[in-house]
Scaffold this motif. Structure first.
Motif, PDB file in Angstrom:
ATOM      1  N   PHE A 249      -9.920   9.497   5.388  1.00  0.00           N
ATOM      2  CA  PHE A 249      -8.925  10.071   4.550  1.00  0.00           C
ATOM      3  C   PHE A 249      -8.680   9.361   3.995  1.00  0.00           C
ATOM      4  O   PHE A 249      -9.997   8.895   2.886  1.00  0.00           O
ATOM      5  CB  PHE A 249      -8.165  11.318   4.933  1.00  0.00           C
ATOM      6  N   VAL A 250      -7.705   9.031   3.445  1.00  0.00           N
ATOM      7  CA  VAL A 250      -6.992   7.705   1.847  1.00  0.00           C
ATOM      8  C   VAL A 250      -6.649   6.451   2.667  1.00  0.00           C
ATOM      9  O   VAL A 250      -5.369   7.002   3.355  1.00  0.00           O
ATOM     10  CB  VAL A 250      -6.963   8.195   0.620  1.00  0.00           C
ATOM     11  N   MET A 251      -7.323   5.547   2.815  1.00  0.00           N
ATOM     12  CA  MET A 251      -6.069   4.521   4.001  1.00  0.00           C
ATOM     13  C   MET A 251      -5.833   3.349   2.593  1.00  0.00           C
ATOM     14  O   MET A 251      -6.892   2.543   2.534  1.00  0.00           O
ATOM     15  CB  MET A 251      -7.116   3.957   5.010  1.00  0.00           C
ATOM     16  N   PRO A 252      -4.973   3.192   2.723  1.00  0.00           N
ATOM     17  CA  PRO A 252      -4.905   1.646   1.712  1.00  0.00           C
ATOM     18  C   PRO A 252      -5.388   0.290   2.128  1.00  0.00           C
ATOM     19  O   PRO A 252      -5.534   0.649   3.058  1.00  0.00           O
ATOM     20  CB  PRO A 252      -3.156   1.783   1.419  1.00  0.00           C
ATOM     21  N   VAL A 253      -5.473  -0.290   1.073  1.00  0.00           N
ATOM     22  CA  VAL A 253      -6.243  -1.570   2.081  1.00  0.00           C
ATOM     23  C   VAL A 253      -4.688  -2.469   0.895  1.00  0.00           C
ATOM     24  O   VAL A 253      -4.697  -2.377  -0.289  1.00  0.00           O
ATOM     25  CB  VAL A 253      -7.050  -1.876   0.735  1.00  0.00           C
ATOM     26  N   VAL A 254      -4.236  -2.941   1.319  1.00  0.00           N
ATOM     27  CA  VAL A 254      -3.054  -4.659   1.274  1.00  0.00           C
ATOM     28  C   VAL A 254      -3.647  -5.945   1.602  1.00  0.00           C
ATOM     29  O   VAL A 254      -2.454  -6.725   0.858  1.00  0.00           O
ATOM     30  CB  VAL A 254      -1.864  -4.350   2.161  1.00  0.00           C
ATOM     31  N   SER A 255      -5.011  -6.110   2.200  1.00  0.00           N
ATOM     32  CA  SER A 255      -5.174  -7.770   1.212  1.00  0.00           C
ATOM     33  C   SER A 255      -6.736  -7.736   1.689  1.00  0.00           C
ATOM     34  O   SER A 255      -7.553  -7.328   2.579  1.00  0.00           O
ATOM     35  CB  SER A 255      -4.983  -7.877   2.825  1.00  0.00           C
ATOM     36  N   VAL A 256      -7.227  -8.805   0.690  1.00  0.00           N
ATOM     37  CA  VAL A 256      -8.913  -9.160   0.568  1.00  0.00           C
ATOM     38  C   VAL A 256      -9.057 -10.043   0.885  1.00  0.00           C
ATOM     39  O   VAL A 256      -8.751 -11.472  -0.007  1.00  0.00           O
ATOM     40  CB  VAL A 256      -9.575  -8.585  -0.485  1.00  0.00           C
ATOM     41  N   ASP A 257      -9.677 -11.318   2.190  1.00  0.00           N
ATOM     42  CA  ASP A 257     -10.101 -12.405   2.293  1.00  0.00           C
ATOM     43  C   ASP A 257      -9.292 -12.992   2.377  1.00  0.00           C
ATOM     44  O   ASP A 257      -8.496 -14.275   2.155  1.00  0.00           O
ATOM     45  CB  ASP A 257     -10.918 -12.880   1.219  1.00  0.00           C
ATOM     46  N   GLY A 258      -7.767 -12.392   3.153  1.00  0.00           N
ATOM     47  CA  GLY A 258      -6.587 -13.945   3.166  1.00  0.00           C
ATOM     48  C   GLY A 258      -5.525 -13.027   2.140  1.00  0.00           C
ATOM     49  O   GLY A 258      -4.576 -13.710   1.730  1.00  0.00           O
ATOM     50  N   VAL A 259      -6.075 -12.084   0.607  1.00  0.00           N
ATOM     51  CA  VAL A 259      -5.974 -12.043  -0.291  1.00  0.00           C
ATOM     52  C   VAL A 259      -4.925 -10.963  -0.355  1.00  0.00           C
ATOM     53  O   VAL A 259      -5.037 -10.300  -0.584  1.00  0.00           O
ATOM     54  CB  VAL A 259      -6.509 -12.551  -1.261  1.00  0.00           C
ATOM     55  N   PRO A 271      -1.948   6.507  -1.850  1.00  0.00           N
ATOM     56  CA  PRO A 271      -0.014   7.375  -0.708  1.00  0.00           C
ATOM     57  C   PRO A 271      -0.849   8.877  -1.805  1.00  0.00           C
ATOM     58  O   PRO A 271      -0.837   9.267  -1.243  1.00  0.00           O
ATOM     59  CB  PRO A 271       0.601   6.543  -1.420  1.00  0.00           C
ATOM     60  N   ARG A 272      -0.334   8.708  -3.045  1.00  0.00           N
ATOM     61  CA  ARG A 272      -0.751   9.649  -3.919  1.00  0.00           C
ATOM     62  C   ARG A 272      -2.286  10.306  -3.790  1.00  0.00           C
ATOM     63  O   ARG A 272      -2.033  11.918  -3.550  1.00  0.00           O
ATOM     64  CB  ARG A 272      -0.520   9.513  -5.238  1.00  0.00           C
ATOM     65  N   LEU A 273      -3.119   9.942  -3.791  1.00  0.00           N
ATOM     66  CA  LEU A 273      -4.699  10.369  -3.372  1.00  0.00           C
ATOM     67  C   LEU A 273      -4.329  11.657  -2.093  1.00  0.00           C
ATOM     68  O   LEU A 273      -5.236  12.341  -1.789  1.00  0.00           O
ATOM     69  CB  LEU A 273      -5.319   9.470  -3.308  1.00  0.00           C
ATOM     70  N   ARG A 274      -3.940   9.908  -1.307  1.00  0.00           N
ATOM     71  CA  ARG A 274      -3.956  11.035   0.518  1.00  0.00           C
ATOM     72  C   ARG A 274      -3.307  12.138   0.543  1.00  0.00           C
ATOM     73  O   ARG A 274      -3.713  13.010   1.206  1.00  0.00           O
ATOM     74  CB  ARG A 274      -3.482   9.623   1.295  1.00  0.00           C
ATOM     75  N   GLU A 275      -1.931  12.157  -0.253  1.00  0.00           N
ATOM     76  CA  GLU A 275      -1.369  13.560   0.126  1.00  0.00           C
ATOM     77  C   GLU A 275      -2.028  14.577  -0.669  1.00  0.00           C
ATOM     78  O   GLU A 275      -2.053  15.366  -0.218  1.00  0.00           O
ATOM     79  CB  GLU A 275       0.159  13.084  -0.528  1.00  0.00           C
ATOM     80  N   ILE A 276      -2.822  14.457  -1.440  1.00  0.00           N
ATOM     81  CA  ILE A 276      -3.760  15.579  -2.860  1.00  0.00           C
ATOM     82  C   ILE A 276      -4.542  15.772  -1.584  1.00  0.00           C
ATOM     83  O   ILE A 276      -4.378  17.103  -1.420  1.00  0.00           O
ATOM     84  CB  ILE A 276      -3.516  14.579  -3.748  1.00  0.00           C
ATOM     85  N   TYR A 277      -5.101  14.614  -1.092  1.00  0.00           N
ATOM     86  CA  TYR A 277      -6.279  14.894  -0.735  1.00  0.00           C
ATOM     87  C   TYR A 277      -6.674  16.325   0.769  1.00  0.00           C
ATOM     88  O   TYR A 277      -6.851  17.473   1.000  1.00  0.00           O
ATOM     89  CB  TYR A 277      -7.272  14.101  -0.127  1.00  0.00           C
ATOM     90  N   LEU A 278      -5.411  15.952   1.624  1.00  0.00           N
ATOM     91  CA  LEU A 278      -4.458  16.128   2.747  1.00  0.00           C
ATOM     92  C   LEU A 278      -4.144  17.316   1.993  1.00  0.00           C
ATOM     93  O   LEU A 278      -4.711  18.897   3.320  1.00  0.00           O
ATOM     94  CB  LEU A 278      -4.196  16.070   3.381  1.00  0.00           C
ATOM     95  N   ASP A 279      -3.579  17.680   0.997  1.00  0.00           N
ATOM     96  CA  ASP A 279      -3.264  19.270   0.966  1.00  0.00           C
ATOM     97  C   ASP A 279      -4.473  19.944   0.737  1.00  0.00           C
ATOM     98  O   ASP A 279      -4.376  21.079   0.667  1.00  0.00           O
ATOM     99  CB  ASP A 279      -2.249  18.869  -0.327  1.00  0.00           C
ATOM    100  N   GLU A 280      -4.819  19.293  -0.621  1.00  0.00           N
ATOM    101  CA  GLU A 280      -6.607  20.614  -0.633  1.00  0.00           C
ATOM    102  C   GLU A 280      -7.072  20.676   0.382  1.00  0.00           C
ATOM    103  O   GLU A 280      -7.918  21.952   0.375  1.00  0.00           O
ATOM    104  CB  GLU A 280      -7.051  19.498  -1.866  1.00  0.00           C
TER     105      GLU A 280
END
Length: 286
Positions: A249-259, A271-280
């Motif tokens: 679905f919509v999955m947050p990314v918290v690190s890119v190449d160790g940054v 998180p908001r987009l994930r909530e909207i996507y699942l609801d709709e």
């Protein structure tokens, strides 16, 4: 209970399911596929997957083994037979199994191979990973040039997943000419100043069904969306990032190449987009 799968018109226990050694999907990766999520026993975004499947077949000049409208009933029957509440339905069509191996396409007398199976994934929509986010690394994109066709040519994406795993990450974002194309099995996004940035549609990336829905919902929610190329350096400096796919679905990314992005936790947008996507999406599930 043994899982029931569908092979060329038959519902069979998985132990009895067989495909010819001459099948072109096995010998040439000459096939296309789709994965449709199931939530609450219902199919998510099925119409979009059906339309993209037909497009993939058309692009490869591959006939459909069944009428597109009949595929819905097969999906539903498999969900019922396997008692899937939350999970996935995998569908694969190949150019079929001629009597011997030959680079040339077989004639019209060879019928395409159609295989479907389910995967049971309890709690698919409430995956704990969505609360903490995933880590990605960057790898060179050396795939063929028609990534918009959802083929079963998945060796390099599989290698990318393994490169990520070896680096202690969850996935890899592929880079071509300095710009991010997509993840190994998902579309990629960054957020900067509340603006969602993602690569525009072309032959370079898969035209994600979840991508289309998420961007539509984002715009309806008055979020700013910019479809353009972005670099991995931009991603490292982003406020947040995320991926979309039919299974995550919509999955947050918290690190890119160790940054670490932001404070290392999912931001506000993903998180908001994930909530909207699942609801709709649940409202229109079939």
């Amino acid at each position: 209970m043994s899982r029931i799968v569908y092979v060329n018109g038959e519902y069979l226990p998985e132990e009895e399911a067989k495909v010819s050694v001459f099948d072109r999907g096995f010998l040439f990766a000459d096939g296309v596929y789709e994965v449709t999520s199931v939530l609450g026993g219902k199919l998510i975004d099925f119409e979009g997957h059906k339309i993209r499947l037909q497009r993939s077949l058309n692009e490869l000049d591959m006939p459909a083994p069944e009428a597109m409208d009949d595929l819905l009933e097969i999906h539903r029957e498999l969900v019922t037979k396997n008692e899937i509440e939350d999970g996935l339905v995998y569908l694969q069509i190949t150019r079929g199994a001629p009597s011997d191996r030959d680079f040339a396409f077989p004639g019209p007398d060879v019928k395409p191979t159609l295989v479907l199976f389910t995967q049971n994934k309890p709690g698919l929509a409430t995956a704990p990973l969505a609360k903490v986010g995933i880590k990605v690394i960057s790898v060179e994109d050396i795939r063929w040039g028609r990534r918009d066709i959802k083929t079963v040519q998945l060796l390099y994406p599989s290698m990318g997943k393994m490169m990520a795993k070896k680096a202690g990450a969850d996935d890899a974002w592929m880079i071509e000419d300095g710009f991010v194309t997509e993840g190994t099995s998902n579309n990629a996004y960054i957020v900067k100043g509340n603006k969602i940035i993602t690569r525009a549609l072309s032959n370079d990336i898969l035209h994600g069904i979840t991508r289309a829905a998420v961007l539509r919902f984002a715009r309806e929610a008055q979020m700013e969306v910019e479809e353009r190329n972005f670099t991995i350096e931009e991603a490292k400096e982003a406020d947040e990032a995320f991926i979309t796919s039919a299974s995550m679905f919509v999955m947050p990314v918290v690190s890119v190449d160790g940054v670490t992005l932001g404070d290392g936790t999912p931001g506000n947008v993903a998180p908001r987009l994930r909530e909207i996507y699942l609801d709709e999406s649940l409202k229109t599930a079939i």
